[in-house]
Design a protein around this motif. Structure first.
Motif, short mmCIF file in Angstrom:
data_model
loop_
_atom_site.label_atom_id
_atom_site.label_comp_id
_atom_site.label_asym_id
_atom_site.label_seq_id
_atom_site.Cartn_x
_atom_site.Cartn_y
_atom_site.Cartn_z
N THR A 345 57.92 115.69 37.02
CA THR A 345 57.84 114.26 36.38
C THR A 345 56.55 113.58 35.87
O THR A 345 55.69 113.53 36.67
N LYS A 346 56.46 113.14 34.43
CA LYS A 346 55.47 112.66 34.04
C LYS A 346 55.44 111.01 33.92
O LYS A 346 55.96 110.58 33.13
N LEU A 347 55.11 110.29 34.99
CA LEU A 347 55.02 108.83 35.22
C LEU A 347 54.19 108.45 34.06
O LEU A 347 52.98 108.84 33.84
N SER A 348 54.67 107.30 33.23
CA SER A 348 53.95 106.77 32.38
C SER A 348 52.82 105.76 32.78
O SER A 348 53.15 105.39 34.13
N ALA A 349 51.69 105.48 32.17
CA ALA A 349 50.89 104.36 32.63
C ALA A 349 51.58 103.13 32.88
O ALA A 349 51.43 102.40 34.02
N TRP A 350 52.70 102.99 32.29
CA TRP A 350 53.49 101.63 32.35
C TRP A 350 54.30 101.56 33.74
O TRP A 350 54.29 100.60 34.45
N ALA A 351 54.96 102.77 33.96
CA ALA A 351 55.65 103.07 35.29
C ALA A 351 54.58 102.82 36.44
O ALA A 351 54.98 102.05 37.37
N LEU A 352 53.51 103.45 36.44
CA LEU A 352 52.40 103.12 37.60
C LEU A 352 51.92 101.74 37.56
O LEU A 352 52.08 101.16 38.60
N LEU A 353 51.74 101.14 36.60
CA LEU A 353 50.95 99.66 36.48
C LEU A 353 52.36 98.78 36.92
O LEU A 353 51.88 97.74 37.68
N HIS A 354 53.59 98.95 36.50
CA HIS A 354 54.52 98.20 36.95
C HIS A 354 54.80 98.19 38.54
O HIS A 354 54.88 97.30 39.21
N ALA A 355 54.94 99.52 38.95
CA ALA A 355 54.87 99.56 40.28
C ALA A 355 53.79 98.89 41.42
O ALA A 355 54.24 98.41 42.20
N ALA A 356 52.53 98.88 40.89
CA ALA A 356 51.59 98.31 41.59
C ALA A 356 51.42 96.82 41.34
O ALA A 356 50.81 96.26 42.04
N THR A 357 52.34 96.19 40.59
CA THR A 357 52.18 94.84 40.04
C THR A 357 53.78 94.14 40.22
O THR A 357 54.14 93.89 41.39
N ARG A 358 54.42 94.01 38.99
CA ARG A 358 55.63 93.37 39.24
C ARG A 358 56.79 94.06 39.99
O ARG A 358 57.69 93.31 40.28
N GLY A 359 56.78 95.24 39.79
CA GLY A 359 57.83 96.23 40.53
C GLY A 359 57.79 95.68 42.04
O GLY A 359 58.67 95.56 42.63
N ALA A 360 56.37 95.68 42.67
CA ALA A 360 56.27 95.43 44.00
C ALA A 360 56.72 93.99 44.36
O ALA A 360 57.51 93.76 45.36
#
Ligand code: GUN
Ligand code: ZN
Length: 440
Positions: A345-360
Motif C-alpha cells: 500500500t503506497k500512502l500518499s503524502a495527503w493521506a498521511l498529513l490528513h491522518a496527522a491533522t484533520r483526520g485525527a
C-alpha cells in the motif's frame, strides 16, 4: 493602531477540506494556498487572503515557508520521555524493565510537574499542539499534566491510568479508590478550557473485571468523556488476554463486554485484529491510534491500514513515545508509509498529513476546533521550513509538483524544520535562529 489580538501570518498554507483517498497524489481534498496571509483574531482563524491585511494587524512574514495545522498525536505517554530508545525488549518485558520504573518516579508530584512541563514543551518543539495522553496511575500526574496544558493553552485529552493488577508496587490502584479519584479529576478538569477527560484503563491485562466494569460505569455516568486504552499490540499480549478473559471472542470483545467502545474511544495499536473486530469498531465509531515507529521498535507487528480504512474505521497517527522512537509526527508519517509499503500500500503524502491533522481531529469529534486552517478553528498551527540542509534543499528544488515536494518533506524533515508553533494564536515555541518575530 495595531489591535493586539489580530495577527496575520504569511506562508504557504496547506490543509484539507475532506478525507483524501489513501493513494491519490492528485486528491482534491487538499487545500493549498501558496503565499497567503492567514488571519487570526482573538486566537481563532478568521480567514486567509493573498494580499497583506491593512491597518490593525500585526504581521509575521514567513514567506516561502510551509504553514500546517498543528499536529494531533492520538496516543503518547507523558512519563515515558526517559525510556525512548531502550534496548532489547518486546512489549511485556519492555514494560517491566524500563517503563514501569519510569512511571514509578511520577509518584513524586514534583517529578510529575517537571516531567509534564518538559513533555508538553517537547510536543510543541516537534509541532504537536494537541494530544491524547497517558500520564500515570497517580492522580497528581493528571493534575500536573492538565495544569501544564492549561498554562500553554493546549488541547489535551488525558486521564488517570487504571491498573489494579499485574503491575508493580507503587503503580497499582484499587477499584473504589480509583473511582473516587476519577470522579474528582473529572469534576476538576473535564471541559475546563481545552481539556477533556479520558477514562484510561492501561490495557486489559492490568485491570480486573471489576475495574473494567467501573470504567464502563464512569462512561455511562458522564456522557462526553473519552476512553483510551491499548489493543492487540503484541502477540504474547494477545495470548495473555485470551487466557485472562476466556469468555471473550477477541481482545476487542473484552472492551465491548464492559461497555468501553463508543465514538469517543481511542484504541492504540490494533495490529492483531480481525474482520469481526473491524466491523465492531466501525459500528461503535471507535478510532485507532496507529503507532508505526513503536510497532517497529518493539517488534510488535504491521498494522493493516487498508483493511481498517476499507472497513470504515477511523485512523489517527500516534508517536506512542516511549515505545515509539520520536515525538515527531513527521517521523511518524514516514514510518507509517514504510509499514504500509511492506504490504504493497503506497500512502500518499495527503493521506498521511490528513491522518496527522484533520483526520485525527474528526475522529476525536474536534474538527470544528483543531486539525485545519478553516475560519472558525482555533489557531493551532506550525510554520515549517520546506528544507533543512543541502540534501533536502536540493531535493525540494528539483521537485516538479506539490505532491513530490510534500512527500520528500515527510521523508526528510523532522523537528529541525520547525520554525514556530502557535497555540490559540499565541506563539509558544520559536526556533532560536533569528526566525522573524512579529512586526511592530
Ligand atoms: N501496553 C500497555 N502499556 C503500554 C505502554 O506503555 N506502551 C505501549 N506501547 N503499549 C502498552
Ligand atoms: Zn501506548
Amino acid at each position: 493602531m495595531t489591535h493586539p489580538q489580530r495577527l496575520a501570518l504569511r506562508g504557504d498554507l496547506l490543509d484539507f477540506t475532506a478525507q483524501p483517498a489513501r493513494a491519490d497524489p492528485d486528491s482534491t481534498a487538499l487545500r493549498f494556498r501558496p503565499d497567503h496571509w492567514l488571519l487570526i483574531d482573538a486566537g481563532r482563524i478568521v480567514g486567509a487572503q493573498p494580499e497583506p491585511p491593512g491597518e490593525g494587524w500585526a504581521r509575521i512574514d514567513h514567506a516561502g515557508r510551509l504553514i500546517l495545522p498543528g499536529f494531533v498525536d492520538t496516543h503518547v505517554h507523558s512519563p515515558q520521555l526517559d525510556v525512548i530508545g531502550s534496548w532489547g525488549a518486546q512489549l511485556l518485558d519492555w514494560l517491566e524493565t524500563y517503563t514501569f520504573p519510569a512511571e514509578q518516579r511520577f509518584a513524586d508530584p514534583a517529578q510529575a510537574e517537571r516531567g509534564s512541563s518538559a513533555f508538553l514543551d517537547a510536543l510543541l518543539a516537534h509541532g504537536t499542539t494537541s494530544a491524547v495522553v497517558f500520564p500515570t496511575v497517580h492522580a497528581a500526574s493528571v493534575d500536573a499534566l492538565f495544569g501544564a496544558a492549561q498554562a500553554r493553552g493546549m488541547r489535551v485529552v488525558a486521564g488517570k491510568v487504571l491498573m489494579d493488577r499485574h503491575a508493580p508496587d507503587g503503580l497499582r490502584d484499587d477499584v473504589e479508590g480509583a473511582e473516587r479519584e476519577c470522579e474528582a479529576l473529572i469534576a476538576r478538569w473535564h471541559g475546563r478550557g481545552r481539556l477533556a477527560y479520558a477514562v484510561t484503563p492501561r490495557f486489559a491485562p492490568t485491570s480486573s473485571d471489576a475495574q473494567l466494569a467501573m470504567a464502563g460505569r464512569l462512561l455511562a455516568r458522564h456522557p462526553g468523556l473519552y476512553l483510551q486504552t491499548h489493543l492487540a499490540e503484541n502477540r504474547a499480549e494477545v495470548q495473555w488476554v485470551a487466557e485472562l478473559f476466556p469468555q471473550a471472542r477477541s481482545y476487542l470483545d473484552v472492551y465491548e463486554r464492559f461497555g468501553l467502545l463508543n465514538a469517543r474511544t481511542v484504541l492504540a495499536h490494533a495490529v492483531w485484529i480481525d474482520a469481526a473486530d473491524r466491523a465492531l469498531l466501525r459500528e461503535r465509531g471507535a478510532m485507532l491510534a496507529h503507532s508505526p515507529s513503536s510497532n517497529l521498535f518493539l517488534g510488535s507487528g504491521l498494522f493493516g491500514w487498508a483493511e481498517a480504512e476499507d472497513a470504515g474505521v477511523a485512523i489517527g497517527l500516534a508517536s506512542d513515545v516511549g515505545g515509539g522512537t520520536s515525538l515527531s509526527m513527521i517521523r511518524t508519517m514516514a514510518a507509517a508509509y514504510q509499514v504500509q509499503a511492506l504490504a504493497g500500500t503506497k500512502l500518499s503524502a495527503w493521506a498521511l498529513l490528513h491522518a496527522a491533522t484533520r483526520g485525527a481531529a474528526q475522529a476525536l469529534g474536534l474538527a470544528h476546533e483543531i486539525g485545519s486552517l478553516e475560519a472558525g478553528a482555533t489557531a493551532d498551527l506550525c510554520v515549517w521550513d520546506w528544507a533543512v540542509g543541502a540534501v533536502a534543499q536540493r531535493r525540494q528544488q528539483i521537485a516538479r509538483h506539490l505532491h513530490e515536494k510534500a512527500f520528500a518533506w515527510i521523508t526528510m524533515a523532522d523537528d529541525r524544520n520547525l520554525v514556530e508553533a502557535f497555540v490559540a494564536g499565541q506563539s509558544r515555541w520559536q526556533r532560536g535562529d533569528g526566525a522573524p518575530g512579529p512586526v511592530k
